[in-house]
Design an enzyme around this catalytic site. Sequence first.
Site, PDB file in Angstrom:
ATOM      1  N   CYS A  75       0.767  -1.237   0.000  1.00 26.90           N
ATOM      2  CA  CYS A  75       0.000   0.000   0.000  1.00 26.90           C
ATOM      3  C   CYS A  75       0.806   1.300   0.000  1.00 26.90           C
ATOM      4  O   CYS A  75       0.781   2.057  -0.962  1.00 26.90           O
ATOM      5  CB  CYS A  75      -0.932  -0.026   1.202  1.00 26.90           C
ATOM      6  SG  CYS A  75      -2.061   1.352   1.268  1.00 26.90           S
ATOM      7  N   HIS A 131      -2.349   7.154   3.867  1.00 20.43           N
ATOM      8  CA  HIS A 131      -1.385   6.095   4.174  1.00 20.43           C
ATOM      9  C   HIS A 131       0.035   6.355   3.681  1.00 20.43           C
ATOM     10  O   HIS A 131       0.790   5.417   3.391  1.00 20.43           O
ATOM     11  CB  HIS A 131      -1.884   4.737   3.645  1.00 20.43           C
ATOM     12  CG  HIS A 131      -1.388   3.588   4.482  1.00 20.43           C
ATOM     13  ND1 HIS A 131      -1.555   2.264   4.129  1.00 20.43           N
ATOM     14  CD2 HIS A 131      -0.714   3.569   5.665  1.00 20.43           C
ATOM     15  CE1 HIS A 131      -1.014   1.483   5.046  1.00 20.43           C
ATOM     16  NE2 HIS A 131      -0.498   2.253   5.992  1.00 20.43           N
TER      17      HIS A 131
END
Length: 507
Positions: A75, A131
């Site tokens: 991610c 993130h």
Amino acid sequence: MDPIFSRIICLVICTLVSNSAFAQQRRPNVVILLADDLGSEDLGCYGGPVKTPVLDSLAERGVRFTDFHAGAAVCSPSRATLITGRQNLRTGIYGVLQDHWHNMHLLEREVTIAEVLQQAGYGTAHFGKWHIGMTSGKRKKPSPTEHGFDYWFGLSNGASPSHKNPVNFRRNGKPVGPLKGYSCQLVVDDAISWLETKANPDQPFFMNIWFNEPHSKLAAPDEIVSIYGDLKDEAAIYSATVDNTDRAIGRLVAKLKKTGQLNNTLIIYSSDHGSYRSDRNGGLNGNKGSNFQGGLRSPGIFFWPNGFRGGRVENTPSGSVDFLPTICGLAGIDKPNGVHLDGADLSPLLTEKGTFKRDQPLLWLSPASGHLATLRDGNYTLMGYRGYKLPSDQARKNELLRQMAKMAGIDPSTPNLGSQVTNTTFSSPEYNRLKGEFVRLRTFQEAWIPTIKAGGFSRFALYDLSTDPLQKKDISKQRPKVTERLKKQLLTLYKDVMADAPDWNLK
């Protein structure tokens, strides 16, 4: 001054101003839509099992890439590459980010798509998962604001407690509190609201919409889940989250059409990496976290009716690392000055004008993985295996996997078991405790960076994707010249990236 000459000067100035305003008006709005953990064959237009009529329509009326790749196999690195057009290690992101454990974040020195467009006169907004670094406790980190976004509504990582009724969204840094609804719909609600209320309605805009779906913890409306199977079936819930996201995107597309902005809006859709579900990656080798094709391959849809002819399929190997230079190329904006971009401008492929050129091969690095590097050049993929050792309590991780698989009813021989046990909807206090320990044990440690920077490769493997798309046969010994050529390119790029990569262990 002669009055006629003065009038001519005035007309010239007015013409220049008018042309400048016209150019500004002609620049496309830009919308990036990013799924989380979506497989390369989830969507209907890619032969997948999920009903995605909105995305299928964008693909049919746009350009659909068949050999498209995420910025990384996990991610945070993938998102860092997407937003900067640079290899993730250059940007400061080595692995999956845990803000409360890590110092690392997207370096403030990095130039993002938002900053490029903001400087070109765009209004910029981010919606959804981030993130790539947010302040957590005493660990101060730049927010989306410092990376070029005028407005943002999102979260540092996943929606909690699940996609349904999340409680951890923030708006421009301030907690929003409990929300009612599903995260994909809530994100689009806020995006539409921003469009309706932004200060200058005539200003071109950039919306960066990063959905949480279909990452765990999974949740979707029962009426959608029932389309795909039993309400408790994880595959059905997973599919329903993708379906629900497509419906949310449909509301955004309808809004753009209603306001007359759709035809001059560049919409780009992709995923941050492959799925953790091996049945959603088209049978490719590897899943999320793997530098094989199954972990890297993702959808790539480009839509802009005013900018290029739709109804086409493009087979050129490409990826989200190409977003920044491509957006600059399509919008007629200069690329960041003095910044080395690892991506290429895809606009010649999209507009069918000029010649596409990639100055360096596509490269993916996962410094904590056994498969340290993957380099793509044409049909060839060269994989470099890690030549250094990192501290790892593998015995304890294996024991935790065994216990969690037994508790969740998962076959311990399941491929990619680590992703399966951490993404299941099964939950209990003891299971969550074990999962927390497992996640900590496999989380990237900044103390490893000196070892990584001093390390290298142990061996290399070569695959020809034109004849071996599943990467089953290493042909490095049969093609020694190709192997040596790509190995030389890989080592040169690796050295260059490592020279840029910061050592968070010293900070």
